[in-house]
Scaffold this active site. Structure first.
Site, PDB file in Angstrom:
ATOM      1  N   GLY A   1      -6.914   9.086  -2.120  1.00  0.00           N
ATOM      2  CA  GLY A   1      -5.763   8.480  -2.088  1.00  0.00           C
ATOM      3  C   GLY A   1      -5.248   7.866  -0.810  1.00  0.00           C
TER       4      GLY A   1
ATOM      5  N   HIS B   1      14.297   9.282  -2.526  1.00  0.00           N
ATOM      6  CA  HIS B   1      14.548   8.952  -1.121  1.00  0.00           C
ATOM      7  C   HIS B   1      14.171   7.935  -0.491  1.00  0.00           C
ATOM      8  CE1 HIS B   1      16.225  13.287  -0.221  1.00  0.00           C
ATOM      9  NE2 HIS B   1      17.000  12.868  -1.022  1.00  0.00           N
ATOM     10  N   ASN B   2      12.702   7.465  -1.000  1.00  0.00           N
ATOM     11  CA  ASN B   2      12.073   6.515  -0.121  1.00  0.00           C
ATOM     12  C   ASN B   2      11.800   5.265  -0.975  1.00  0.00           C
ATOM     13  OD1 ASN B   2      10.158   9.271   0.187  1.00  0.00           O
ATOM     14  ND2 ASN B   2      11.244   8.244   1.995  1.00  0.00           N
TER      15      ASN B   2
ATOM     16  N   ARG C   1      17.532   3.940   5.971  1.00  0.00           N
ATOM     17  CA  ARG C   1      16.087   4.453   6.473  1.00  0.00           C
ATOM     18  C   ARG C   1      14.963   3.565   5.885  1.00  0.00           C
ATOM     19  NH1 ARG C   1      17.921  10.520   5.145  1.00  0.00           N
ATOM     20  NH2 ARG C   1      19.243  10.709   6.969  1.00  0.00           N
TER      21      ARG C   1
ATOM     22  N   ARG D   1      22.500   6.945   2.211  1.00  0.00           N
ATOM     23  CA  ARG D   1      21.952   6.934   3.408  1.00  0.00           C
ATOM     24  C   ARG D   1      20.428   6.696   3.692  1.00  0.00           C
ATOM     25  NH1 ARG D   1      21.837  12.012   1.472  1.00  0.00           N
ATOM     26  NH2 ARG D   1      19.987  13.457   1.792  1.00  0.00           N
TER      27      ARG D   1
ATOM     28  N   ASP E   1     -10.529   1.946  -6.651  1.00  0.00           N
ATOM     29  CA  ASP E   1     -11.967   1.933  -6.300  1.00  0.00           C
ATOM     30  C   ASP E   1     -12.637   2.533  -7.278  1.00  0.00           C
ATOM     31  OD1 ASP E   1     -11.895   4.387  -5.428  1.00  0.00           O
ATOM     32  OD2 ASP E   1     -12.424   4.112  -3.481  1.00  0.00           O
ATOM     33  N   HIS E   2     -13.964   2.702  -7.045  1.00  0.00           N
ATOM     34  CA  HIS E   2     -14.990   3.024  -7.952  1.00  0.00           C
ATOM     35  C   HIS E   2     -14.604   4.760  -8.053  1.00  0.00           C
ATOM     36  CE1 HIS E   2     -16.571   3.590  -4.119  1.00  0.00           C
ATOM     37  NE2 HIS E   2     -17.084   4.919  -4.362  1.00  0.00           N
TER      38      HIS E   2
ATOM     39  N   ARG F   1     -10.028  11.880  -7.228  1.00  0.00           N
ATOM     40  CA  ARG F   1     -11.005  13.051  -7.033  1.00  0.00           C
ATOM     41  C   ARG F   1     -10.463  14.557  -7.121  1.00  0.00           C
ATOM     42  NH1 ARG F   1     -15.007  10.077  -2.824  1.00  0.00           N
ATOM     43  NH2 ARG F   1     -16.335   9.102  -4.346  1.00  0.00           N
TER      44      ARG F   1
ATOM     45  N   CYS G   1      -7.525   5.907  -5.412  1.00  0.00           N
ATOM     46  CA  CYS G   1      -9.042   5.964  -4.839  1.00  0.00           C
ATOM     47  C   CYS G   1      -9.377   7.637  -4.583  1.00  0.00           C
ATOM     48  CB  CYS G   1      -9.046   5.375  -3.394  1.00  0.00           C
ATOM     49  SG  CYS G   1      -8.439   6.005  -2.014  1.00  0.00           S
ATOM     50  N   GLY G   2     -10.498   8.001  -4.062  1.00  0.00           N
ATOM     51  CA  GLY G   2     -10.836   9.398  -3.888  1.00  0.00           C
ATOM     52  C   GLY G   2      -9.870  10.233  -3.476  1.00  0.00           C
TER      53      GLY G   2
END
Length: 145
Positions: A70, A100-101, A138, A134, A10-11, A111, A67-68
Site C-alpha cells: 500500500g 478528520h482528513n 488543516r 477545525r 498493481d499485480h 499482501r 499494491c503489495g
C-alpha cells in the site's frame, strides 16, 4: 451514488481489487478501473497516476488503490494536488481518515489484509462523513505552497 469510484492496483493488489469490484457491485456502486488487469508484474505508479488524473479530470471523485504494501501506490497518489490517499489497515483507521482528513482515496495493502478486513474497511470508509470544522483548516495546509 452516481459518480463512479476509481480503482487502481498493481499485480500484487490485483486479486484484492477483484474482490473490491465484487463488493462495489453488491452495494450498487459504479466504478472505473484504471488497471492493472492481471497479476503479471507491472509498475504501480502507472496505475496510480491514471487514477489521480481521472480524479483531476472529474471522471471520479473517490478512489480505491491497492499494491503489495500500500505504501508505493499511496506515495505516488499523494504527489498529485488535491489527492488525499490514506493507507488503511483497519476499520478504525478508515473511520478517522475520513472523519478528520477527508481522505478521497482509500489505499489498502493487498499482501497484508484479507477480504473480511477489506470489507470492514470499505464499509467504514464509505459510511463515515468528513467532520469539517477545525479539520478544514488543516486540509487547506496540505498542498505545497
Amino acid at each position: 451514488m452516481t459518480q463512479p469510484i476509481g480503482l487502481a492496483s498493481d499485480h500484487a493488489g490485483y486479486d484484492l481489487k477483484q474482490f473490491v469490484k465484487t463488493y462495489l457491485d453488491e452495494k450498487g456502486m459504479p466504478y472505473k478501473d484504471y488497471g492493472t488487469y492481471s497479476t503479471e508484474s507491472c509498475d504501480y505508479p502507472d496505475y496510480a497516476h491514471a487514477l489521480a488524473k481521472g480524479m483531476e479530470q472529474g471522471e471520479v471523485t473517490q478512489g480505491i488503490a491497492i499494491c503489495g504494501s500500500g505504501e508505493g501506490i499511496s506515495m505516488t497518489l499523494n504527489k498529485h494536488q488535491h489527492i488525499r490517499a490514506a493507507l488503511v489497515w483497519t476499520p478504525e483507521i478508515a473511520h478517522m481518515t475520513r472523519l478528520h482528513n477527508d481522505a478521497n482515496v482509500l489505499v489498502m495493502p493487498g499482501r497484508y489484509i484479507d477480504t473480511h478486513t477489506a470489507r470492514a474497511i470499505m464499509d467504514e470508509f464509505f459510511h463515515t462523513a468528513f467532520e469539517g470544522g477545525r479539520h478544514i483548516r488543516r486540509i487547506e495546509k496540505i498542498p505545497a505552497q
